[in-house]
Design a protein around this motif. Sequence first.
Motif, PDB file in Angstrom:
ATOM      1  N   PHE A  97      -5.840   0.744  15.760  1.00 18.10           N
ATOM      2  CA  PHE A  97      -6.858  -0.442  15.501  1.00 18.10           C
ATOM      3  C   PHE A  97      -8.225   0.097  14.315  1.00 18.10           C
ATOM      4  CE2 PHE A  97      -5.033  -2.643  18.832  1.00 18.10           C
ATOM      5  CZ  PHE A  97      -4.351  -3.219  18.891  1.00 18.10           C
ATOM      6  N   TYR A  98      -7.869  -0.791  12.848  1.00 12.84           N
ATOM      7  CA  TYR A  98      -9.275  -0.504  11.955  1.00 12.84           C
ATOM      8  C   TYR A  98      -9.690  -1.556  11.475  1.00 12.84           C
ATOM      9  CZ  TYR A  98      -6.762   4.403  11.930  1.00 12.84           C
ATOM     10  OH  TYR A  98      -6.703   5.549  11.968  1.00 12.84           O
ATOM     11  N   GLU A  99     -10.856  -1.778  10.632  1.00 11.39           N
ATOM     12  CA  GLU A  99     -11.116  -2.328   9.998  1.00 11.39           C
ATOM     13  C   GLU A  99     -10.620  -2.352   8.548  1.00 11.39           C
ATOM     14  OE1 GLU A  99     -15.437  -1.871   9.239  1.00 11.39           O
ATOM     15  OE2 GLU A  99     -16.022  -2.222  11.457  1.00 11.39           O
ATOM     16  N   GLN A 100     -10.326  -3.574   7.929  1.00 10.60           N
ATOM     17  CA  GLN A 100     -10.086  -3.836   7.136  1.00 10.60           C
ATOM     18  C   GLN A 100     -10.457  -4.575   6.722  1.00 10.60           C
ATOM     19  OE1 GLN A 100      -6.609  -7.215   6.629  1.00 10.60           O
ATOM     20  NE2 GLN A 100      -5.471  -5.279   5.183  1.00 10.60           N
ATOM     21  N   HIS A 101     -11.047  -4.664   4.411  1.00  7.25           N
ATOM     22  CA  HIS A 101     -11.939  -4.699   3.747  1.00  7.25           C
ATOM     23  C   HIS A 101     -10.844  -5.519   3.226  1.00  7.25           C
ATOM     24  CE1 HIS A 101     -14.916  -2.875   5.360  1.00  7.25           C
ATOM     25  NE2 HIS A 101     -14.849  -1.506   5.680  1.00  7.25           N
ATOM     26  N   ARG A 102     -11.019  -6.979   2.536  1.00 10.24           N
ATOM     27  CA  ARG A 102     -10.145  -7.529   1.621  1.00 10.24           C
ATOM     28  C   ARG A 102     -10.943  -7.934   0.347  1.00 10.24           C
ATOM     29  NH1 ARG A 102      -4.770  -8.725   1.346  1.00 10.24           N
ATOM     30  NH2 ARG A 102      -5.000  -8.159   3.019  1.00 10.24           N
ATOM     31  N   ASP A 105      -6.812  -7.320  -3.336  1.00  5.31           N
ATOM     32  CA  ASP A 105      -6.380  -5.962  -2.815  1.00  5.31           C
ATOM     33  C   ASP A 105      -6.644  -5.631  -1.957  1.00  5.31           C
ATOM     34  OD1 ASP A 105      -4.918  -3.076  -2.489  1.00  5.31           O
ATOM     35  OD2 ASP A 105      -5.878  -2.221  -4.986  1.00  5.31           O
ATOM     36  N   TYR A 106      -6.925  -5.029  -0.729  1.00  2.00           N
ATOM     37  CA  TYR A 106      -7.276  -4.292   0.136  1.00  2.00           C
ATOM     38  C   TYR A 106      -7.327  -2.721   0.201  1.00  2.00           C
ATOM     39  CZ  TYR A 106      -3.366  -2.217   2.100  1.00  2.00           C
ATOM     40  OH  TYR A 106      -1.500  -1.547   2.223  1.00  2.00           O
ATOM     41  N   CYS A 150     -11.018  -4.610  -6.802  1.00  2.00           N
ATOM     42  CA  CYS A 150     -11.414  -3.236  -6.351  1.00  2.00           C
ATOM     43  C   CYS A 150     -11.427  -2.475  -7.398  1.00  2.00           C
ATOM     44  CB  CYS A 150      -9.604  -3.443  -5.153  1.00  2.00           C
ATOM     45  SG  CYS A 150      -8.814  -3.243  -6.490  1.00  2.00           S
ATOM     46  N   LYS A 151     -11.109  -1.141  -7.171  1.00  2.00           N
ATOM     47  CA  LYS A 151     -11.332   0.124  -8.382  1.00  2.00           C
ATOM     48  C   LYS A 151     -10.157  -0.220  -9.437  1.00  2.00           C
ATOM     49  CE  LYS A 151     -13.490   3.008  -5.370  1.00  2.00           C
ATOM     50  NZ  LYS A 151     -13.661   5.088  -5.190  1.00  2.00           N
ATOM     51  N   ILE A 152      -9.353  -0.299  -8.841  1.00  2.00           N
ATOM     52  CA  ILE A 152      -8.206  -0.290  -9.596  1.00  2.00           C
ATOM     53  C   ILE A 152      -8.161  -1.628 -11.064  1.00  2.00           C
ATOM     54  CG2 ILE A 152      -5.851  -1.042 -10.053  1.00  2.00           C
ATOM     55  CD1 ILE A 152      -5.240   0.523  -7.962  1.00  2.00           C
ATOM     56  N   LEU A 164      -1.652   1.215 -13.880  1.00  2.00           N
ATOM     57  CA  LEU A 164      -2.633   1.391 -12.752  1.00  2.00           C
ATOM     58  C   LEU A 164      -1.929  -0.714 -12.218  1.00  2.00           C
ATOM     59  CD1 LEU A 164      -5.677   1.664 -14.744  1.00  2.00           C
ATOM     60  CD2 LEU A 164      -4.965   2.214 -13.403  1.00  2.00           C
ATOM     61  N   ASN A 165      -1.443  -1.237 -13.123  1.00  2.00           N
ATOM     62  CA  ASN A 165      -0.916  -2.542 -12.596  1.00  2.00           C
ATOM     63  C   ASN A 165       0.141  -2.314 -11.849  1.00  2.00           C
ATOM     64  OD1 ASN A 165      -2.823  -4.458 -13.820  1.00  2.00           O
ATOM     65  ND2 ASN A 165      -1.567  -4.368 -15.322  1.00  2.00           N
ATOM     66  N   TYR A 166       1.262  -1.579 -12.302  1.00  2.00           N
ATOM     67  CA  TYR A 166       2.307  -0.448 -11.389  1.00  2.00           C
ATOM     68  C   TYR A 166       1.778  -0.492  -9.805  1.00  2.00           C
ATOM     69  CZ  TYR A 166       6.490   1.669  -9.461  1.00  2.00           C
ATOM     70  OH  TYR A 166       7.100   1.907  -8.717  1.00  2.00           O
ATOM     71  N   GLU A 167       0.873   0.212  -9.648  1.00  2.00           N
ATOM     72  CA  GLU A 167      -0.157   0.885  -9.178  1.00  2.00           C
ATOM     73  C   GLU A 167      -0.337  -0.073  -8.059  1.00  2.00           C
ATOM     74  OE1 GLU A 167      -1.412   3.548  -5.682  1.00  2.00           O
ATOM     75  OE2 GLU A 167      -0.282   4.213  -8.031  1.00  2.00           O
ATOM     76  N   LYS A 168      -0.593  -0.693  -8.580  1.00  2.00           N
ATOM     77  CA  LYS A 168      -1.294  -2.216  -7.964  1.00  2.00           C
ATOM     78  C   LYS A 168      -0.936  -3.377  -6.822  1.00  2.00           C
ATOM     79  CE  LYS A 168      -4.752  -6.322  -8.290  1.00  2.00           C
ATOM     80  NZ  LYS A 168      -5.212  -7.076  -9.116  1.00  2.00           N
ATOM     81  N   ALA A 169      -0.232  -3.204  -7.609  1.00  2.00           N
ATOM     82  CA  ALA A 169       1.579  -4.436  -7.357  1.00  2.00           C
ATOM     83  C   ALA A 169       2.331  -2.855  -5.798  1.00  2.00           C
ATOM     84  CB  ALA A 169       2.581  -3.849  -8.595  1.00  2.00           C
ATOM     85  N   ARG A 170       2.638  -2.212  -6.488  1.00  2.00           N
ATOM     86  CA  ARG A 170       3.556  -0.893  -5.594  1.00  2.00           C
ATOM     87  C   ARG A 170       2.618  -1.585  -3.723  1.00  2.00           C
ATOM     88  NH1 ARG A 170       2.708   3.954  -3.730  1.00  2.00           N
ATOM     89  NH2 ARG A 170       0.459   4.044  -4.132  1.00  2.00           N
TER      90      ARG A 170
END
Length: 110
Positions: A3-8, A13-14, A48-50, A99-105
């Motif tokens: 289990f890990y924390e998640q930042h949304r 994006d997360y 997010c950074k992207i 960048l948009n492709y990376e975000k969708a991936r």
Amino acid sequence: MCFYEQHRFACGDYKWGNFRQHCNKEYRMGETCGMKLVFHTTHLPQKCKICDKVDCKQRKRAAEVDRVHRWQREGDKFHASIDKSMEQIANLDMEIRNLNYEKARRRQQV
């Protein structure tokens, strides 16, 4: 399945945060099994950074487009500058698309 924390982020994006708890499958101290489950989700108001990179590149592109329109209105003096700016606009379009492709991936991986 540790289990890990998640930042949304506000854009949807997360990113994974700190490790929080071992699962039942991992018995060795200090080791994780490799699968990540959400322990707690923290919602962050910023993008997010992207998204920040995409916004920056879109501002640069808009500035180049305005510059080209200004040069075209002034006459036939700036052919080389217009060609160079058009090349930069094409490069910025390609970077924004990547960048948009990376975000969708990244979203499909969830």
